[in-house]
Motif scaffolding. Structure first.
Motif, short mmCIF file in Angstrom:
data_model
loop_
_atom_site.label_atom_id
_atom_site.label_comp_id
_atom_site.label_asym_id
_atom_site.label_seq_id
_atom_site.Cartn_x
_atom_site.Cartn_y
_atom_site.Cartn_z
N LEU A 51 0.77 -1.18 0.32
CA LEU A 51 0.10 -0.11 0.00
C LEU A 51 0.77 1.25 0.07
O LEU A 51 1.91 1.39 0.74
CB LEU A 51 -0.98 0.03 1.28
CG LEU A 51 -1.95 -1.30 1.78
CD1 LEU A 51 -2.38 -0.98 2.96
CD2 LEU A 51 -3.04 -1.14 0.34
N GLY A 52 0.48 2.36 -0.77
CA GLY A 52 0.89 3.59 -0.49
C GLY A 52 0.06 4.23 0.47
O GLY A 52 -0.48 3.56 1.40
N LYS A 106 1.19 9.32 -7.41
CA LYS A 106 2.50 9.01 -6.81
C LYS A 106 2.31 8.51 -5.28
O LYS A 106 3.04 7.74 -4.85
CB LYS A 106 3.33 10.56 -6.49
CG LYS A 106 3.84 10.79 -7.96
CD LYS A 106 4.69 12.21 -7.36
CE LYS A 106 5.16 12.64 -8.80
NZ LYS A 106 5.79 13.94 -8.70
N MET A 107 1.01 8.79 -4.76
CA MET A 107 0.55 8.09 -3.32
C MET A 107 0.56 6.57 -3.52
O MET A 107 0.68 6.04 -2.36
CB MET A 107 -0.55 8.69 -2.94
CG MET A 107 -0.44 10.34 -2.46
SD MET A 107 -1.86 10.65 -1.87
CE MET A 107 -2.02 12.54 -2.43
N SER A 133 0.49 -2.30 -5.38
CA SER A 133 -1.04 -2.85 -5.57
C SER A 133 -2.01 -1.81 -6.58
O SER A 133 -2.95 -2.35 -6.79
CB SER A 133 -1.51 -3.05 -4.33
OG SER A 133 -1.90 -1.89 -3.45
N GLY A 134 -1.47 -0.38 -6.43
CA GLY A 134 -2.38 0.56 -7.04
C GLY A 134 -3.24 1.15 -5.94
O GLY A 134 -3.95 2.07 -5.91
N PHE A 135 -3.07 0.56 -4.66
CA PHE A 135 -3.97 1.15 -3.47
C PHE A 135 -3.24 2.00 -2.68
O PHE A 135 -1.92 1.61 -2.56
CB PHE A 135 -4.70 0.00 -2.64
CG PHE A 135 -5.63 -1.04 -3.43
CD1 PHE A 135 -6.81 -0.31 -3.73
CD2 PHE A 135 -5.41 -2.32 -3.46
CE1 PHE A 135 -7.76 -0.91 -4.34
CE2 PHE A 135 -6.48 -2.90 -4.34
CZ PHE A 135 -7.90 -2.39 -4.72
N MET A 136 -3.81 2.64 -1.71
CA MET A 136 -3.24 3.39 -0.67
C MET A 136 -3.82 3.38 0.39
O MET A 136 -5.07 2.82 0.67
CB MET A 136 -2.76 4.80 -0.88
CG MET A 136 -4.35 5.52 -1.50
SD MET A 136 -4.05 7.32 -2.04
CE MET A 136 -3.26 6.86 -3.90
N LEU A 137 -3.14 3.47 1.78
CA LEU A 137 -3.53 3.17 2.93
C LEU A 137 -4.65 4.46 3.61
O LEU A 137 -3.63 5.55 3.44
CB LEU A 137 -2.61 2.90 4.02
CG LEU A 137 -3.25 2.76 5.60
CD1 LEU A 137 -4.11 1.34 5.63
CD2 LEU A 137 -2.00 2.45 6.27
N ASN A 188 -8.06 4.10 -3.79
CA ASN A 188 -7.57 5.06 -4.56
C ASN A 188 -8.20 6.18 -4.91
O ASN A 188 -9.22 5.60 -5.74
CB ASN A 188 -6.62 4.39 -5.58
CG ASN A 188 -5.77 5.27 -6.46
OD1 ASN A 188 -6.20 6.60 -6.82
ND2 ASN A 188 -4.74 4.86 -7.03
N PRO A 189 -8.34 7.32 -4.88
CA PRO A 189 -9.05 8.49 -5.26
C PRO A 189 -9.30 8.52 -6.61
O PRO A 189 -10.52 8.67 -7.16
CB PRO A 189 -8.63 9.60 -4.54
CG PRO A 189 -7.66 9.49 -3.52
CD PRO A 189 -7.22 8.16 -3.93
N LEU A 190 -8.46 8.16 -7.41
CA LEU A 190 -8.37 7.96 -8.85
C LEU A 190 -9.31 6.90 -9.36
O LEU A 190 -10.25 6.76 -10.21
CB LEU A 190 -7.18 7.80 -9.66
CG LEU A 190 -6.20 8.87 -9.42
CD1 LEU A 190 -4.68 8.78 -9.99
CD2 LEU A 190 -6.94 10.39 -9.51
#
Length: 194
Positions: free
Chosen positions: A62-63, A88-89, A93-97, A123-125
């Protein structure tokens, strides 16, 4: 005879007699409530791996989400610049925490503590690609994943399959993104339990 007064009935009566809080000729506000049932597919994967190793591997995938760039949109920031910052965050995996809730420690309020962590990931995107078509999809983005230890040396990962959560919106564009989330989440979990 007994009468049971509801808030709606009292509001109608107040409007009809011009009671306190009802302006001259005021009509009650129109309200429309809809309810539906949604079938959700729940995934529960149990593996013979230590909790700490699985949780650490999951977090490595996770980012970290930083709300700062998104907040600048309200001040007129360039959307392309904000999008680049969000990209960039993301982790591998494409996900962030977005958040991490130690539910196992909280259980100490009622008994023994356990190893149980709820992760809020997304991911907001990915989210805006769904909410642009069905804003209600924001109820389920980001996603939640629970990792816990049912017994020593055993780890369980639980989550609701994104395509089943987002399928209720019956929108092809939303369903396409949701199917990709199924695959991304499964890959992240597979990497976490190796």
């Amino acid at each position: 005879m007994r009468f049971i007064w509801t808030c709606a009935a009292i509001g109608l009566l107040a409007a009809a007699v011009g009671g306190e809080g009802a302006g001259e000729g005021a009509m009650p506000e129109k309200r429309n409530e809809e309810r539906s049932q949604v079938a959700v597919e729940h995934v529960r994967l149990t593996v013979d791996r230590p909790f700490d190793a699985v949780a650490a591997a999951f977090e490595r995938g996770l980012g970290r989400h930083d709300p700062g760039p998104t907040a600048t949109l309200a001040q007129g920031a360039d959307p392309a610049t904000v999008r680049a910052a969000i990209e960039k965050m993301a982790g591998p995996s494409g996900f962030m925490l977005f958040g991490k809730n130690d539910h196992g420690t909280l259980l100490g309020l009622v008994g023994p503590r356990r190893k149980a962590v709820q992760y809020v990931v997304g991911n907001p995107l990915f989210a805006v690609e769904m909410t642009r078509h069905a804003v209600g999809a924001a109820l389920y983005a980001p996603l939640r994943v629970l990792i816990h230890e049912p017994e020593a040396g055993v780890t369980c990962i639980e989550y609701d399959l994104p395509s089943s959560l987002f399928g209720q919106f019956q929108d092809d564009a939303v369903s396409k993104v949701a199917a990709s989330l199924d695959a991304k989440l499964a890959a992240l979990i597979d990497d976490s339990v190796k």
